[in-house]
Design a protein around this motif. Structure first.
Motif, PDB file in Angstrom:
ATOM      1  N   MET A 198       0.857  -1.188   0.000  1.00 53.76           N
ATOM      2  CA  MET A 198       0.000   0.000   0.000  1.00 53.76           C
ATOM      3  C   MET A 198       0.891   1.235   0.000  1.00 53.76           C
ATOM      4  SD  MET A 198      -2.997   1.096   2.712  1.00 53.76           S
ATOM      5  CE  MET A 198      -3.953  -0.384   2.366  1.00 53.76           C
ATOM      6  N   THR A 199       0.967   1.948  -1.146  1.00 53.02           N
ATOM      7  CA  THR A 199       1.888   3.069  -1.301  1.00 53.02           C
ATOM      8  C   THR A 199       1.283   4.395  -0.874  1.00 53.02           C
ATOM      9  OG1 THR A 199       1.175   3.307  -3.604  1.00 53.02           O
ATOM     10  CG2 THR A 199       3.103   1.916  -3.186  1.00 53.02           C
ATOM     11  N   ASP A 200      -0.043   4.506  -0.776  1.00 51.05           N
ATOM     12  CA  ASP A 200      -0.713   5.732  -0.365  1.00 51.05           C
ATOM     13  C   ASP A 200      -0.555   5.884   1.147  1.00 51.05           C
ATOM     14  OD1 ASP A 200      -3.979   7.186  -1.080  1.00 51.05           O
ATOM     15  OD2 ASP A 200      -2.390   7.810   0.288  1.00 51.05           O
ATOM     16  N   THR A 201       0.329   6.820   1.569  1.00 54.40           N
ATOM     17  CA  THR A 201       0.650   6.932   2.994  1.00 54.40           C
ATOM     18  C   THR A 201      -0.559   7.287   3.857  1.00 54.40           C
ATOM     19  OG1 THR A 201       2.928   7.537   2.480  1.00 54.40           O
ATOM     20  CG2 THR A 201       2.127   8.085   4.676  1.00 54.40           C
ATOM     21  N   PRO A 202      -1.379   8.301   3.510  1.00 51.84           N
ATOM     22  CA  PRO A 202      -2.556   8.605   4.360  1.00 51.84           C
ATOM     23  C   PRO A 202      -3.514   7.422   4.482  1.00 51.84           C
ATOM     24  CG  PRO A 202      -2.106  10.434   2.874  1.00 51.84           C
ATOM     25  CD  PRO A 202      -1.242   9.297   2.427  1.00 51.84           C
ATOM     26  N   ALA A 203      -3.771   6.727   3.356  1.00 54.13           N
ATOM     27  CA  ALA A 203      -4.670   5.576   3.411  1.00 54.13           C
ATOM     28  C   ALA A 203      -4.067   4.470   4.265  1.00 54.13           C
ATOM     29  CB  ALA A 203      -4.952   5.061   2.000  1.00 54.13           C
ATOM     30  N   ARG A 204      -2.754   4.302   4.175  1.00 53.80           N
ATOM     31  CA  ARG A 204      -2.089   3.251   4.961  1.00 53.80           C
ATOM     32  C   ARG A 204      -2.156   3.579   6.447  1.00 53.80           C
ATOM     33  NH1 ARG A 204       2.642   3.573   2.833  1.00 53.80           N
ATOM     34  NH2 ARG A 204       3.713   4.609   4.557  1.00 53.80           N
ATOM     35  N   LEU A 205      -1.982   4.857   6.798  1.00 54.68           N
ATOM     36  CA  LEU A 205      -2.052   5.252   8.196  1.00 54.68           C
ATOM     37  C   LEU A 205      -3.447   5.026   8.773  1.00 54.68           C
ATOM     38  CD1 LEU A 205       0.051   8.549   8.244  1.00 54.68           C
ATOM     39  CD2 LEU A 205       0.638   6.379   9.331  1.00 54.68           C
ATOM     40  N   LEU A 206      -4.469   5.335   7.977  1.00 51.85           N
ATOM     41  CA  LEU A 206      -5.833   5.109   8.444  1.00 51.85           C
ATOM     42  C   LEU A 206      -6.111   3.627   8.630  1.00 51.85           C
ATOM     43  CD1 LEU A 206      -7.833   7.726   6.312  1.00 51.85           C
ATOM     44  CD2 LEU A 206      -7.416   7.772   8.782  1.00 51.85           C
ATOM     45  N   THR A 207      -5.627   2.796   7.711  1.00 46.74           N
ATOM     46  CA  THR A 207      -5.809   1.350   7.841  1.00 46.74           C
ATOM     47  C   THR A 207      -5.066   0.819   9.056  1.00 46.74           C
ATOM     48  OG1 THR A 207      -5.996   1.151   5.436  1.00 46.74           O
ATOM     49  CG2 THR A 207      -5.559  -0.867   6.671  1.00 46.74           C
ATOM     50  N   LEU A 208      -3.841   1.325   9.271  1.00 44.69           N
ATOM     51  CA  LEU A 208      -3.054   0.916  10.429  1.00 44.69           C
ATOM     52  C   LEU A 208      -3.757   1.317  11.725  1.00 44.69           C
ATOM     53  CD1 LEU A 208      -0.467  -0.156  11.748  1.00 44.69           C
ATOM     54  CD2 LEU A 208       0.575   2.094  11.349  1.00 44.69           C
ATOM     55  N   LEU A 209      -4.299   2.530  11.768  1.00 47.21           N
ATOM     56  CA  LEU A 209      -5.006   2.989  12.958  1.00 47.21           C
ATOM     57  C   LEU A 209      -6.245   2.145  13.219  1.00 47.21           C
ATOM     58  CD1 LEU A 209      -5.284   5.043  15.228  1.00 47.21           C
ATOM     59  CD2 LEU A 209      -6.502   6.537  13.624  1.00 47.21           C
ATOM     60  N   SER A 210      -6.951   1.772  12.152  1.00 47.23           N
ATOM     61  CA  SER A 210      -8.137   0.932  12.312  1.00 47.23           C
ATOM     62  C   SER A 210      -7.772  -0.420  12.911  1.00 47.23           C
ATOM     63  CB  SER A 210      -8.821   0.748  10.958  1.00 47.23           C
ATOM     64  OG  SER A 210      -9.937  -0.104  11.068  1.00 47.23           O
ATOM     65  N   LEU A 211      -6.652  -1.002  12.471  1.00 43.22           N
ATOM     66  CA  LEU A 211      -6.208  -2.287  13.026  1.00 43.22           C
ATOM     67  C   LEU A 211      -5.826  -2.131  14.499  1.00 43.22           C
ATOM     68  CD1 LEU A 211      -3.982  -3.594  10.071  1.00 43.22           C
ATOM     69  CD2 LEU A 211      -6.214  -4.478  10.756  1.00 43.22           C
ATOM     70  N   LEU A 212      -5.134  -1.048  14.831  1.00 45.84           N
ATOM     71  CA  LEU A 212      -4.686  -0.857  16.208  1.00 45.84           C
ATOM     72  C   LEU A 212      -5.841  -0.566  17.159  1.00 45.84           C
ATOM     73  CD1 LEU A 212      -1.476   1.300  15.623  1.00 45.84           C
ATOM     74  CD2 LEU A 212      -1.566  -1.100  16.325  1.00 45.84           C
ATOM     75  N   GLN A 213      -6.968  -0.113  16.629  1.00 46.19           N
ATOM     76  CA  GLN A 213      -8.108   0.181  17.496  1.00 46.19           C
ATOM     77  C   GLN A 213      -8.817  -1.078  17.982  1.00 46.19           C
ATOM     78  OE1 GLN A 213     -10.356   3.000  15.120  1.00 46.19           O
ATOM     79  NE2 GLN A 213      -9.688   4.697  16.399  1.00 46.19           N
TER      80      GLN A 213
END
Length: 320
Positions: free
Chosen positions: A1-16
């Motif tokens: 996943m090269t889109d950094t903002p989208a990747r950060l949102l996905t990462l945050l969703s997993l961490l929640q």
């Protein structure tokens, strides 16, 4: 996943989700390197999200409660109001919102600062809900603990009180939380019995997630809801009651005092009738009818009529 903002949102969703994520698993999920995951974690921390890291072979990342709320566009008063509302929806099985309430509450309370968590508990303990039906209330903390273990696929220990009062200790693999509108149930694989079981959540005490994860098993045929329905049918084995009751009161008055699955039909401005089938016990139906607080006539079924006559005699004899 090269889109950094989208990747950060996905990462945050997993961490929640209330579990600890190994860096290698996050990297695999997001199709990036572990080094990129470390950089993204640092970015989330800079944004105010309290991400905790643990070292070792089984270490990983977990979103924890911080000194302040992460930037969720919520002030303290709004956060407390939302948490209290979610606890009410989760703990009293309000039809239509209960499962969403548990999921949202598990996410919110995971990052709620301790000062706000104390305010929520204080307000909750100082209020008394006025609810309809006989659905037993459930501590929101129990629901969120179970929901976290289900989401994180963690084995769980808890005490359980059976219908006959027997107390046991259970070690289970929790799979699904199911609300029937009146009660909460947990569908889990009981490791001690080596079989699937359904547990009433209001009978669960001291739930504790062990931290040991499990590989998901294949659910019984039909899925969690169908299995729970079958197991409840075997446990209760209640014959179906065809109710026929006439009330000398408006339908709106009677409906407000009966559970939702027993809806009355108006027969006049000050009268209504109940024609419904249910699998509730005659004892439960008799008590619910008595609480309506108006004159009524039971026309059917015969077992209910006989029980009410016997109960009337016993109650009359008790107040000499």
């Amino acid at each position: 996943m090269t889109d950094t903002p989208a990747r950060l949102l996905t990462l945050l969703s997993l961490l929640q989700t209330p579990r600890e994520w190994p860096g290698s698993e996050l990297a695999e999920r997001l199709s990036v390197s572990p080094r990129t995951i470390r950089r993204d974690i640092d970015r989330l921390r800079e944004l105010g999200y309290p991400v905790e890291a643990s070292k070792g072979a089984v270490g990983g990342y977990r979103l924890v409660a911080g000194a302040a709320l992460p930037p969720l566009v919520l002030d303290d008063e709004e956060a407390v109001a939302i948490a209290v509302g979610l606890r009410a929806g989760a703990g009293h099985a309000i039809e239509g919102v209960e499962e969403a309430s548990v999921r949202a509450l598990a996410k919110l309370e995971q990052v709620l600062p301790s000062r706000l968590r104390h305010r929520v508990s204080t307000l909750q303990n100082a209020t008394i809900p006025l609810t309809r039906g006989d659905g037993a209330t459930v501590a929101p903390s129990t629901l969120t603990a179970l929901a976290g273990a289900v989401t994180g696929q963690e084995k769980m220990r808890f005490g359980y009180r059976a219908g006959d009062g027997t107390e046991t200790k259970r070690l289970v693999e929790p799979y699904r939380l199911v609300s029937t509108g009146r009660r909460w149930y947990l569908v889990a694989y009981d490791l001690g019995r080596e079989d699937w079981r359904t547990f009433r959540v209001d009978r669960v005490t001291d739930p504790f997630a062990t931290g040991a994860r499990f590989a998901p098993r294949e659910l019984p045929a039909g899925g969690a809801v169908e299995y729970m329905t079958r197991s409840m049918g075997r446990a209760h084995a209640q014959p179906e009651l065809a109710l026929e009751v006439d009330f000398a009161a408006p339908a709106s008055f009677v409906a407000a005092r009966l559970p939702a699955h027993l809806p009355p039909t108006p027969t006049g401005p000050d009268s209504c009738t109940l024609r419904a089938r249910c699998t509730d016990s005659v004892e439960w139906v008799a008590v619910r009818l008595a609480l309506v607080d108006c004159d009524f006539t039971i026309l059917a079924p015969d077992p209910l009529i006989a029980y009410v006559r016997d109960l009337t005699g016993r109650l009359g004899a008790s107040v000499r």
